[in-house]
Design a protein around this motif. Structure first.
Motif, PDB file in Angstrom:
ATOM      1  N   SER A 129       1.020  -1.003   0.134  1.00  0.00           N
ATOM      2  CA  SER A 129       0.567  -0.294  -0.135  1.00  0.00           C
ATOM      3  C   SER A 129       0.622   1.332   0.404  1.00  0.00           C
ATOM      4  O   SER A 129       0.002   2.155  -0.358  1.00  0.00           O
ATOM      5  CB  SER A 129      -1.026   0.146   1.107  1.00  0.00           C
ATOM      6  N   LYS A 130       2.259   1.389   0.012  1.00  0.00           N
ATOM      7  CA  LYS A 130       3.361   2.419   0.041  1.00  0.00           C
ATOM      8  C   LYS A 130       3.001   3.220  -1.923  1.00  0.00           C
ATOM      9  O   LYS A 130       2.742   2.527  -2.582  1.00  0.00           O
ATOM     10  CB  LYS A 130       4.892   1.806   0.094  1.00  0.00           C
ATOM     11  N   ASN A 131       3.695   3.987  -1.733  1.00  0.00           N
ATOM     12  CA  ASN A 131       3.662   5.425  -2.487  1.00  0.00           C
ATOM     13  C   ASN A 131       4.252   3.714  -3.777  1.00  0.00           C
ATOM     14  O   ASN A 131       4.395   4.101  -4.609  1.00  0.00           O
ATOM     15  CB  ASN A 131       4.342   6.269  -2.190  1.00  0.00           C
ATOM     16  N   LEU A 132       5.526   3.000  -3.317  1.00  0.00           N
ATOM     17  CA  LEU A 132       5.777   3.056  -4.424  1.00  0.00           C
ATOM     18  C   LEU A 132       5.989   0.892  -3.616  1.00  0.00           C
ATOM     19  O   LEU A 132       6.633   0.549  -2.737  1.00  0.00           O
ATOM     20  CB  LEU A 132       7.576   2.996  -4.838  1.00  0.00           C
ATOM     21  N   GLY A 133       4.784   0.099  -4.028  1.00  0.00           N
ATOM     22  CA  GLY A 133       4.629  -1.016  -3.612  1.00  0.00           C
ATOM     23  C   GLY A 133       4.886  -2.486  -3.994  1.00  0.00           C
ATOM     24  O   GLY A 133       4.031  -2.799  -5.799  1.00  0.00           O
ATOM     25  N   ALA A 134       5.034  -3.169  -3.725  1.00  0.00           N
ATOM     26  CA  ALA A 134       5.186  -4.593  -4.042  1.00  0.00           C
ATOM     27  C   ALA A 134       3.371  -5.104  -4.536  1.00  0.00           C
ATOM     28  O   ALA A 134       3.050  -4.637  -3.860  1.00  0.00           O
ATOM     29  CB  ALA A 134       6.479  -5.495  -3.448  1.00  0.00           C
ATOM     30  N   PHE A 135       3.347  -6.320  -4.820  1.00  0.00           N
ATOM     31  CA  PHE A 135       2.151  -7.290  -4.592  1.00  0.00           C
ATOM     32  C   PHE A 135       2.632  -8.321  -2.892  1.00  0.00           C
ATOM     33  O   PHE A 135       2.354  -9.358  -3.398  1.00  0.00           O
ATOM     34  CB  PHE A 135       2.139  -7.887  -6.139  1.00  0.00           C
ATOM     35  N   GLY A 136       2.638  -7.612  -1.905  1.00  0.00           N
ATOM     36  CA  GLY A 136       2.902  -8.432  -0.669  1.00  0.00           C
ATOM     37  C   GLY A 136       3.756  -7.629   0.038  1.00  0.00           C
ATOM     38  O   GLY A 136       3.618  -6.390   0.434  1.00  0.00           O
ATOM     39  N   GLU A 137       4.858  -8.320  -0.059  1.00  0.00           N
ATOM     40  CA  GLU A 137       6.013  -7.149   1.274  1.00  0.00           C
ATOM     41  C   GLU A 137       7.356  -7.588   0.596  1.00  0.00           C
ATOM     42  O   GLU A 137       7.868  -8.049  -0.213  1.00  0.00           O
ATOM     43  CB  GLU A 137       6.425  -8.709   1.946  1.00  0.00           C
ATOM     44  N   ALA A 138       8.056  -6.246   0.339  1.00  0.00           N
ATOM     45  CA  ALA A 138       9.103  -6.167  -0.411  1.00  0.00           C
ATOM     46  C   ALA A 138       9.675  -5.367   0.955  1.00  0.00           C
ATOM     47  O   ALA A 138       9.301  -4.270   1.161  1.00  0.00           O
ATOM     48  CB  ALA A 138       9.589  -6.117  -2.056  1.00  0.00           C
TER      49      ALA A 138
END
Length: 375
Positions: free
Chosen positions: A188-197
């Motif tokens: 959900s961040k400004n630049l986000g993965a499809f899960g966690e990173a």
């Protein structure tokens, strides 16, 4: 009306715009079956480092991992004290605790909600080894005095930029000031993965090499483990998503800023406080945080109108059960504590439509008007 429903974040809208490109990239990754530390991760690391104005970046599995890797690479360990803030997500303190160090909290600026650097001197001890300023909600910490203080006392600076991808201080991107910058790439961040990173940025080749080693079980060569590391590798599918999203980040941040300007223009005289932007910084609005009286009733009123809200964060870290061992009590960080009872986040994402924005604004105004008439 269903068409006016406004979630706090709408991830699907962004996905649909990029779906063909993302699915093609997934297929390529799965055909090749190099699923971590592959060509896409290396390409993304280079792009992100360049974007932040840094020489190196080290992709990893989460923002929490990023902070822990940075602290370990800076040789922060058992008994060391690390100055940070309590108004942040618990990952900031978890990382400090995971390396055996002790978080020491300073209070925040009542207008920006960020680290009050004027308090650093008051908590300095012979065991202080590092400062972790948190660029919260999308606004940068005032880094020059933090860096001056750190240099004067031989301290490491590890920037927690998990909510500030692309934000600038005096024209320079966050993540490029301290020894290491740490970013969450949570979905959900400004630049986000499809899960966690997550990813770390640095201009120090030695720190970059250490973080690469720590993220991969303490090894530079497979099955030769120089130190005890961890499994904090970024997988190649996430890197593929991030590489596709990266060219859009500036446009998305500009959309967030435009939405924030609309909110601020129409709500500054309606709510108790709207976000402040210092003239030395740029705000990328990971969250749009206001202050409002009778917050629970406010959130319920918006929910009835189909509008999502959240509180970032309802209980400061120094008062969390998990942090009881550090000896903080209510009243010790008065600005942080007062703020926690008043803040609420409104919907914020690049794909917000004009109609959705206006629905939120009109509903906030209606609530404020109703509150005023009941007083």
């Amino acid at each position: 009306m269903a068409s006016e429903n406004v979630p706090l974040v709408d991830l699907r809208a962004q996905y649909l715009a990029l779906k063909p490109e993302i699915m093609a990239a997934f297929e390529e990754v799965l055909e090749g079956m190099q699923l971590f530390i592959g060509p896409r991760q290396k390409a993304f690391e280079q792009e992100f480092a360049t974007y932040c104005g840094c020489q190196y970046s080290v992709g990893n599995a989460s923002g929490t991992n990023a902070l822990e890797l940075a602290l370990r690479a800076c040789d922060i360990g058992p008994g060391d004290e690390v100055i940070t803030v309590s108004n942040t997500f618990i990952a900031t303190v978890e990382a400090i605790a995971l390396v055996g160090a002790i978080p020491v909290f300073v209070d925040i600026d009542p207008e920006t909600y960020l680290m009050d650097w004027r308090q650093l001197e008051s908590v300095l001890t012979p065991r202080t080894r590092a400062i972790v300023p948190v660029h919260l909600y999308g606004h940068p910490v005032e880094m020059q005095p933090v860096m001056d203080f750190a240099r004067a006392h031989g301290l490491r600076v590890i920037e927690d930029a998990s909510q500030a991808h692309g934000a600038t201080y005096q024209g320079q991107r966050v993540g490029s000031f301290g020894d290491v910058g740490c970013f969450s790439l949570y979905f959900s961040k400004n630049l986000g993965a499809f899960g966690e990173a997550g990813i770390c940025t640095t201009n120090n080749a030695d720190l970059a090499e250490k973080m690469r080693m720590y993220r991969d079980h303490g090894s530079r060569v497979r099955y030769l483990h120089e130190v005890i590391g961890s499994n904090a590798r970024m997988d190649e599918l996430q890197a593929a998503v991030l590489l596709i999203k990266m060219p859009h980040l500036e446009r998305w941040n500009a959309a967030r800023q435009a939405h924030a300007q609309t909110y601020t223009e129409q709500l500054r005289d309606v709510v108790d406080a709207v976000p402040v932007v210092r003239d030395w910084g740029s705000h990328v609005y990971c969250y749009y945080v206001i202050q409002i009286p009778q917050r629970d009733q406010f959130r319920a009123a918006l929910q009835e109108e189909g509008i999502g809200t959240n509180i970032h964060y309802p209980t400061p870290l120094h008062l969390q059960p998990a942090c009881a061992q550090y000896g903080y009590k209510a009243g010790m960080l008065p600005v942080t504590e007062a703020l926690a009872s008043q803040i609420v986040s409104l919907p914020m994402y690049p794909e917000l439509t004009e109609k959705q924005l206006q629905h939120v604004i009109n509903t906030v105004k209606k609530y404020a008007s109703s509150l005023a008439s009941n007083r």
